[in-house]
Design a protein around this motif. Structure first.
Motif, short mmCIF file in Angstrom:
data_model
loop_
_atom_site.label_atom_id
_atom_site.label_comp_id
_atom_site.label_asym_id
_atom_site.label_seq_id
_atom_site.Cartn_x
_atom_site.Cartn_y
_atom_site.Cartn_z
N ILE A 37 0.91 -1.24 0.12
CA ILE A 37 0.10 -0.02 -0.11
C ILE A 37 0.91 1.12 0.06
N PRO A 38 0.67 2.34 -0.94
CA PRO A 38 1.47 3.52 -0.84
C PRO A 38 1.38 4.05 0.37
N PHE A 39 2.66 4.81 0.78
CA PHE A 39 2.99 5.26 2.00
C PHE A 39 3.09 4.63 3.21
N THR A 40 3.31 3.47 3.03
CA THR A 40 3.15 2.26 4.04
C THR A 40 4.33 1.47 3.97
N GLU A 41 4.90 0.61 4.81
CA GLU A 41 5.95 -0.23 4.53
C GLU A 41 5.57 -1.41 3.55
N PRO A 42 6.41 -1.60 2.50
CA PRO A 42 6.14 -2.59 1.59
C PRO A 42 5.96 -3.98 2.03
N TRP A 43 5.25 -4.68 1.54
CA TRP A 43 4.71 -6.08 2.04
C TRP A 43 5.95 -7.02 1.27
N VAL A 44 6.39 -6.61 0.09
CA VAL A 44 7.58 -7.49 -0.47
C VAL A 44 8.37 -6.59 -1.34
N SER A 45 9.57 -6.71 -1.15
CA SER A 45 10.44 -5.75 -1.97
C SER A 45 11.50 -6.67 -2.67
N PHE A 46 11.77 -6.35 -3.98
CA PHE A 46 12.55 -7.09 -4.62
C PHE A 46 14.03 -6.09 -5.40
N ASP A 47 15.05 -6.84 -5.40
CA ASP A 47 16.17 -5.98 -6.08
C ASP A 47 16.02 -5.78 -7.52
N THR A 48 16.00 -4.75 -8.14
CA THR A 48 15.72 -4.78 -9.45
C THR A 48 17.08 -5.31 -10.29
N SER A 49 18.18 -4.94 -9.77
CA SER A 49 19.17 -5.74 -10.65
C SER A 49 19.30 -7.24 -10.74
N ASP A 50 18.54 -7.90 -9.62
CA ASP A 50 18.53 -9.53 -9.44
C ASP A 50 17.27 -9.84 -10.25
N LEU A 51 16.41 -9.00 -10.29
CA LEU A 51 14.94 -9.39 -10.79
C LEU A 51 15.13 -9.50 -12.24
N PHE A 52 15.67 -8.31 -13.10
CA PHE A 52 15.57 -8.31 -14.36
C PHE A 52 16.86 -8.63 -14.97
N SER A 53 17.20 -9.54 -15.95
CA SER A 53 18.39 -9.85 -16.60
C SER A 53 18.67 -8.80 -17.90
N TYR A 54 19.79 -8.84 -18.45
CA TYR A 54 20.06 -7.76 -19.36
C TYR A 54 19.14 -8.14 -20.47
#
Length: 336
Positions: free
Chosen positions: A149-166
């Motif tokens: 939910i915006p302006f609250t603590e995120p439920w799940v967080s992903f590192d962008t560099s690990d999530l998307f390959s080149y």
């Protein structure tokens, strides 16, 4: 009353006598000669032969043995495979997104139409190389992707560099840029279909989806396919820019890496060009058959109707000579 001898159909003889007209003679057409065309063809053929002989004999920098050595190298073949994957994946996403954007451009809703226009304005107005550089820096711009939910603590967080390959970023960058051009191609195809087709489908009770998928799009494909084929071929060559992401396993960058080790850039450029030409030729053949399939019935015209009864010339007879026909002079109130 005199009787005119009847002649069977097709047995009429040409008129004879001093006042008879002679049939015209057949026209003897003489083919127009174009000597300068032949001269130009000879000059072009001579230039082509001289270029081939010069490239094969007098230019050691081409180093044809080196070309043959690396033409079917495993690394080059794998790079050609990556190039094909980039082309196919990007074009599939671009076509689907382009159809959606084209429909949005034709929507009566001003907000939807404005969003589509803004997308086209952005991705058509900036170079694809610049866009690919931005996608390569996506991990710097957005370090994490948060879900919650915006302006609250995120439920799940992903590192962008690990999530998307080149590779994934290269596909997305190419697809989003190409979708802007595909949207205009699809929109032109939809506008080429007569408005009466839409009205007729609505009168038959078809909904929007069935009207679009069964009536409008099949007719628009005849206009959409040729430029789409050109865009596929263009996308194949645009994959050489994904080094900006950076993705370095496609054909051009891979051959450039080999050339940096062998110090033979020209032969490796020829190797890359041969592979690009081979793949492009296959795509052009597929485009030809697709165009022929969707153009069925367009160039066909019904044959002219032939008479069921053979016709021929008739001899002119006076009205009084026909049974049951009274000349005007003998009719009540008739003239002389």
């Amino acid at each position: 009353m005199s009787e005119t001898p009847s002649r069977p159909a097709g047995s009429e003889t040409p008129p004879t006598g001093p006042g008879a007209e002679t049939p015209p003679e057949a026209i003897k057409a003489i083919k127009l000669r174009h000597p300068w065309r032949m001269v130009l063809a000879i000059v072009l053929a001579a230039i082509a032969v001289l270029f081939i002989v010069d490239a094969a004999v007098n230019r050691p920098v081409y180093n044809w043995p080196e070309v043959g050595k690396y033409l079917f190298d495993v690394r080059v073949i794998e790079a050609a495979g990556y190039t094909l994957q980039l082309t196919i994946y990007s074009m599939v996403i671009a076509i689907l997104l382009g159809v959606a954007l084209a429909v949005m451009r034709l929507s009566p809703n001003p907000v939807v139409k404005s969003v589509a226009w803004a997308y086209l304005w952005l991705f058509r107005g900036t170079p694809v190389y610049v866009q690919l550089v931005f996608w390569g820096l996506i991990g710097v711009i957005y370090k994490t992707i948060d879900i919650g939910i915006p302006f609250t603590e995120p439920w799940v967080s992903f590192d962008t560099s690990d999530l998307f390959s080149y590779f994934f970023l290269a596909v997305i960058g190419l697809a989003l840029n190409e979708a802007a051009y595909m949207a205009e191609i699809v929109r032109a195809g939809l506008l080429a279909v007569d408005k009466g087709q839409d009205e007729a489908a609505t009168a038959l009770g078809l909904g929007w989806w069935h009207t679009m998928s069964r009536v409008i799009l099949p007719q628009a494909m005849r206009v959409i396919i040729p430029p789409t084929g050109n865009e596929v071929i263009s996308m194949l060559k645009t994959t050489s820019l994904v080094t900006a992401v950076p993705f370095s396993l496609e054909l051009f960058t891979r051959t450039s890496d080999i050339a940096a080790k062998t110090y033979q850039p020209v032969p490796m450029l020829i190797v890359a060009s041969i592979w690009y030409l081979a793949i492009t030729s296959i795509l052009m053949v597929g485009q030809y058959y697709l165009e022929r399939h969707f153009a069925k019935g367009v160039d066909q015209r019904p044959a002219p109707q032939k008479p069921t009864v053979e016709t021929s010339a008739m001899a002119a007879v006076e009205p009084g000579e026909l049974p049951g026909v009274v000349p005007p002079s003998n009719r009540p109130g008739g003239g002389a």
